[in-house]
Design a protein around this motif. Structure first.
Motif, PDB file in Angstrom:
ATOM      1  N   TYR A 158     -75.302  37.305  17.315  1.00  0.00           N
ATOM      2  CA  TYR A 158     -74.872  36.700  16.040  1.00  0.00           C
ATOM      3  C   TYR A 158     -76.051  36.023  15.339  1.00  0.00           C
ATOM      4  O   TYR A 158     -76.201  36.103  14.121  1.00  0.00           O
ATOM      5  CB  TYR A 158     -73.776  35.650  16.276  1.00  0.00           C
ATOM      6  N   ASN A 185     -68.983  31.948  13.451  1.00  0.00           N
ATOM      7  CA  ASN A 185     -68.220  33.005  12.781  1.00  0.00           C
ATOM      8  C   ASN A 185     -66.867  32.467  12.311  1.00  0.00           C
ATOM      9  O   ASN A 185     -66.297  31.575  12.935  1.00  0.00           O
ATOM     10  CB  ASN A 185     -68.008  34.194  13.722  1.00  0.00           C
ATOM     11  N   TYR A 226     -63.731  33.595  12.272  1.00  0.00           N
ATOM     12  CA  TYR A 226     -62.461  33.706  13.013  1.00  0.00           C
ATOM     13  C   TYR A 226     -62.277  32.606  14.055  1.00  0.00           C
ATOM     14  O   TYR A 226     -61.156  32.300  14.446  1.00  0.00           O
ATOM     15  CB  TYR A 226     -62.336  35.091  13.680  1.00  0.00           C
ATOM     16  N   TYR A 227     -63.389  31.987  14.489  1.00  0.00           N
ATOM     17  CA  TYR A 227     -63.250  30.916  15.488  1.00  0.00           C
ATOM     18  C   TYR A 227     -62.468  29.731  14.936  1.00  0.00           C
ATOM     19  O   TYR A 227     -61.825  29.007  15.699  1.00  0.00           O
ATOM     20  CB  TYR A 227     -64.618  30.470  16.003  1.00  0.00           C
TER      21      TYR A 227
END
Ligand code: FE
Length: 338
Positions: free
Chosen positions: A164, A218, A220-221
């Motif tokens: 990432y 990110n 979605y976390y």
């Protein structure tokens, strides 16, 4: 439906990873993605098509395993995240190009290999989590700004060598060149509150605990933390902010799928790839994992939408993948994790 949850270390490479190969209608998947996310997708696919899905969940060594198994590999599909992992699989020669009008209709050109070796399934943005108490509105603007001394001792992040981080550094290289990217990375390092450690959620926990004011993570976390009894307090302590590159938008990466070179169940594998881009599967990705669905006409989960919209960076993912080796070199040169 039989589903196998298998750690790579549990088997030697020569051992069969799937229990049976006798079913006419099946498809075999090597997945870096977690069972909680993949199971609802494979269940829905089997329900719709009658094709049994065998999944081996691997923690590492997926490409190495495919190389070692070569033509004898039972795997038909690879499921993973990050353009670098997809590009690495292609570079290793373990994928094959796929031609499909359905995939072309469902996956925007920006998010698939022009040659058809990998296909994006969802997107996620790499954003800034910022303390609600300690970061005033408007203080976070660009990725470049994270090197500004005003952030000294205020930034938390995971390792510089994680895919990432490397993708973000590769994007910085593509936007500004290696020299400027290196100076930026040194600046960010100088601003860290602590050595890079832990995953994206651990950084938000550190903000909650007062160790730092902002972190990279990110999108979605945030959704996952909000659903977790312990982690909800971490999520509630931060705002989700979408920085941009000075000359671009917000950094976005993909999760994706590729067909293996030796796929023994090619027709079923293609059916599954197409299914994963269908509105039904895209909704599962959006709701179960808070990712941005990729297919035209599909929508993000309401929780995700509540964080606001953003401008996707205009950088081509193939170009970004091309700079991943340079990104790793920079991370090592500035000793980012040291
Ligand atoms: Fe992740």
């Amino acid at each position: 439906m039989l589903r196998l949850t298998t750690a790579l270390t549990a088997f030697s490479v020569a051992a069969p990873i799937f229990a049976s190969a006798a079913f006419a209608q099946e498809v075999n998947v090597y997945s870096y993605r977690q069972p909680e996310l993949i199971a609802p997708l494979t269940d829905a696919f089997t329900e719709e098509t009658g094709i049994k899905v065998n999944v081996a969940y691997l923690k590492k060594g997926l490409v190495e395993r495919l190389k070692a198994e070569a033509a004898r590999s039972p795997a038909d599909l690879i499921l993973t995240v990050d353009i670098s992992r997809l590009a690495s699989a292609v570079d290793a020669g373990v994928t094959q190009p796929v031609e499909s009008d359905t995939l072309k209709a469902n996956v925007p050109d920006l998010y698939h290999d022009p040659a058809g070796n990998w296909w994006g399934l969802t997107t996620r943005a790499r954003i800034v989590y910022a303390s609600k108490d300690r970061v005033p509105e408007g203080e976070v603007t660009t990725y470049e700004d994270l090197a500004d001394p005003k952030w000294k001792g205020r930034i938390c992040t995971r390792s510089g060598t994680h895919v990432y981080t490397l993708a973000l550094v590769a994007a910085m290289i593509e936007h500004h060149g290696e020299e400027t990217a290196k100076t930026w990375l040194e600046g960010v390092k100088a601003n860290l509150a602590r050595k890079p450690q832990g995953n994206d959620r651990a950084q938000v926990k550190a903000i909650w605990a007062g160790e730092c004011d902002i972190s990279l993570g990110n999108t979605y976390y945030m959704g996952k933390m909000l659903k977790d009894d312990e982690q909800k307090a971490w999520a509630d302590s931060v705002n989700v902010l979408f920085p941009t590159f000075e000359n671009g938008g917000t950094h976005v990466n993909i999760s994706g799928v590729a067909m293996t070179k030796s796929a023994p169940n090619k027709d079923n594998a293609l059916k599954m790839m197409e299914f994963l881009t269908s509105p039904e599967a895209q909704k599962i990705y959006a709701d179960a994992n808070f990712e941005y669905p990729i297919a035209p006409g599909t929508e993000a989960n309401d929780v995700v939408k509540s964080w606001g919209s953003f401008t996707v960076d205009n950088l081509n993912l193939m170009e970004l993948a091309g700079s991943r080796a340079a990104a790793l070199k920079l991370v090592e040169e500035v000793d980012f994790d040291g």
